[in-house]
Design a protein around this motif. Structure first.
Motif, short mmCIF file in Angstrom:
data_model
loop_
_atom_site.label_atom_id
_atom_site.label_comp_id
_atom_site.label_asym_id
_atom_site.label_seq_id
_atom_site.Cartn_x
_atom_site.Cartn_y
_atom_site.Cartn_z
N LEU A 53 16.13 56.43 67.18
CA LEU A 53 16.22 56.54 68.60
C LEU A 53 17.95 56.90 68.93
CD1 LEU A 53 13.69 54.37 70.05
CD2 LEU A 53 13.68 56.83 70.01
N ALA A 54 18.58 55.98 68.22
CA ALA A 54 19.99 55.98 68.29
C ALA A 54 20.50 57.43 67.99
CB ALA A 54 20.65 54.81 67.67
N LEU A 55 19.81 57.82 66.78
CA LEU A 55 20.64 59.15 66.06
C LEU A 55 20.27 60.22 67.02
CD1 LEU A 55 20.29 58.51 62.13
CD2 LEU A 55 22.34 58.72 63.66
N MET A 56 18.96 60.23 67.61
CA MET A 56 18.43 61.33 67.99
C MET A 56 19.12 61.45 69.68
SD MET A 56 14.24 61.50 67.54
CE MET A 56 13.89 60.08 68.39
N PHE A 57 19.54 60.12 70.23
CA PHE A 57 20.34 60.01 71.32
C PHE A 57 21.66 60.84 71.39
CE2 PHE A 57 23.54 57.77 73.98
CZ PHE A 57 23.19 58.25 75.24
N PHE A 58 22.28 60.26 70.21
CA PHE A 58 23.52 60.82 69.67
C PHE A 58 23.75 62.39 69.58
CE2 PHE A 58 24.64 56.39 68.56
CZ PHE A 58 25.48 56.04 69.60
N LEU A 59 22.55 62.92 68.89
CA LEU A 59 22.29 64.17 68.77
C LEU A 59 21.99 64.88 70.07
CD1 LEU A 59 21.99 66.55 66.54
CD2 LEU A 59 19.84 65.98 66.48
N ALA A 60 21.35 64.47 70.89
CA ALA A 60 21.31 65.11 72.25
C ALA A 60 22.36 65.35 73.00
CB ALA A 60 19.96 64.39 72.77
N ILE A 61 23.24 64.34 72.96
CA ILE A 61 24.44 64.23 73.71
C ILE A 61 25.42 65.18 73.34
CG2 ILE A 61 23.91 62.12 75.08
CD1 ILE A 61 25.99 60.83 73.55
N SER A 62 25.43 65.42 71.87
CA SER A 62 26.49 66.09 71.17
C SER A 62 26.48 67.58 71.50
CB SER A 62 26.53 66.07 69.46
OG SER A 62 25.24 66.76 69.24
N GLY A 63 25.20 68.22 72.01
CA GLY A 63 25.45 69.73 72.38
C GLY A 63 24.69 70.70 71.18
N VAL A 64 24.38 69.98 70.21
CA VAL A 64 23.77 70.89 69.05
C VAL A 64 22.46 71.27 69.46
CG1 VAL A 64 23.12 70.64 66.67
CG2 VAL A 64 25.27 69.46 67.23
N ARG A 65 21.91 72.54 69.20
CA ARG A 65 20.87 72.89 69.54
C ARG A 65 19.94 73.43 68.29
NH1 ARG A 65 20.88 70.48 73.50
NH2 ARG A 65 22.25 70.86 75.31
N SER A 66 20.70 73.62 67.24
CA SER A 66 20.01 74.16 65.91
C SER A 66 20.64 73.43 64.89
CB SER A 66 20.14 75.81 65.87
OG SER A 66 19.62 75.93 64.62
N TYR A 72 26.33 71.19 64.09
CA TYR A 72 25.56 70.09 63.68
C TYR A 72 26.08 69.74 62.18
CZ TYR A 72 21.51 68.02 61.37
OH TYR A 72 20.67 66.97 60.56
N LEU A 73 26.71 70.33 61.54
CA LEU A 73 27.29 70.14 60.23
C LEU A 73 28.51 69.18 60.69
CD1 LEU A 73 27.39 73.20 58.08
CD2 LEU A 73 25.97 71.27 57.80
N HIS A 74 29.10 69.37 61.59
CA HIS A 74 30.43 68.66 62.08
C HIS A 74 29.79 67.20 62.78
CE1 HIS A 74 34.09 67.42 64.07
NE2 HIS A 74 33.44 67.19 65.09
N TRP A 75 28.94 67.28 63.54
CA TRP A 75 28.10 66.13 64.17
C TRP A 75 27.58 65.11 63.08
CZ3 TRP A 75 23.19 63.98 63.65
CH2 TRP A 75 22.91 63.04 64.41
N THR A 76 26.96 65.77 61.92
CA THR A 76 26.50 64.88 60.77
C THR A 76 27.83 64.44 60.14
OG1 THR A 76 24.76 66.18 60.57
CG2 THR A 76 25.16 64.94 58.88
N ARG A 77 28.84 64.98 59.87
CA ARG A 77 30.07 64.36 59.02
C ARG A 77 30.39 63.52 59.89
NH1 ARG A 77 31.29 63.41 54.30
NH2 ARG A 77 33.54 63.80 53.72
#
Length: 119
Positions: A53-66, A72-77
């Motif tokens: 849930l925390a990772l999905m929340f951080f992914l949602a607020i990061s603005g990544v769509r695909s 997405y690569l930058h967010w993952t790193r």
């Protein structure tokens, strides 16, 4: 067969706190061990759920769509360097290692007491 009986009774006792010291058709799980196992099972379940849930929340607020986006690569790193990610991953590691240690200790105790069953 005995093995299928043990498997079905064990599966029904995995998350049920009331199954301790209740004689089943083929096994009886001691209360002290059962409570430890139930706590470990629920801690893994809750830890993984909170982590996802925390990772999905951080992914949602990061603005990544695909997944194919460079963001997405930058967010993952960048997640690997964040303190909250380090805390969650270390806690998950502790829970998994304690569960594995409990399992290994259980197997060792079964061999020491001679209560092993041939499958």
């Amino acid at each position: 067969t005995y093995l299928s009986c043990v498997r079905s009774e064990t599966e029904s006792a995995l998350y049920d706190i009331t199954r301790a010291d209740v004689p089943g058709e083929c096994i009886t799980i001691p209360a002290s061990l059962h409570h430890i196992d139930v706590v470990l099972n629920y801690s893994i379940l809750c830890t993984c759920a909170v982590f996802l849930l925390a990772l999905m929340f951080f992914l949602a607020i990061s603005g990544v769509r695909s997944i194919g986006e460079g963001r997405y690569l930058h967010w993952t790193r960048s997640m690997a360097g964040k303190p909250c990610y380090k805390l969650m991953s270390n806690f998950l590691l502790v829970v998994v290692v304690s569960t594995l240690a409990r399992h290994v200790a259980s197997i060792i105790m079964e061999f020491k007491t001679g209560r092993t069953q041939q499958a």
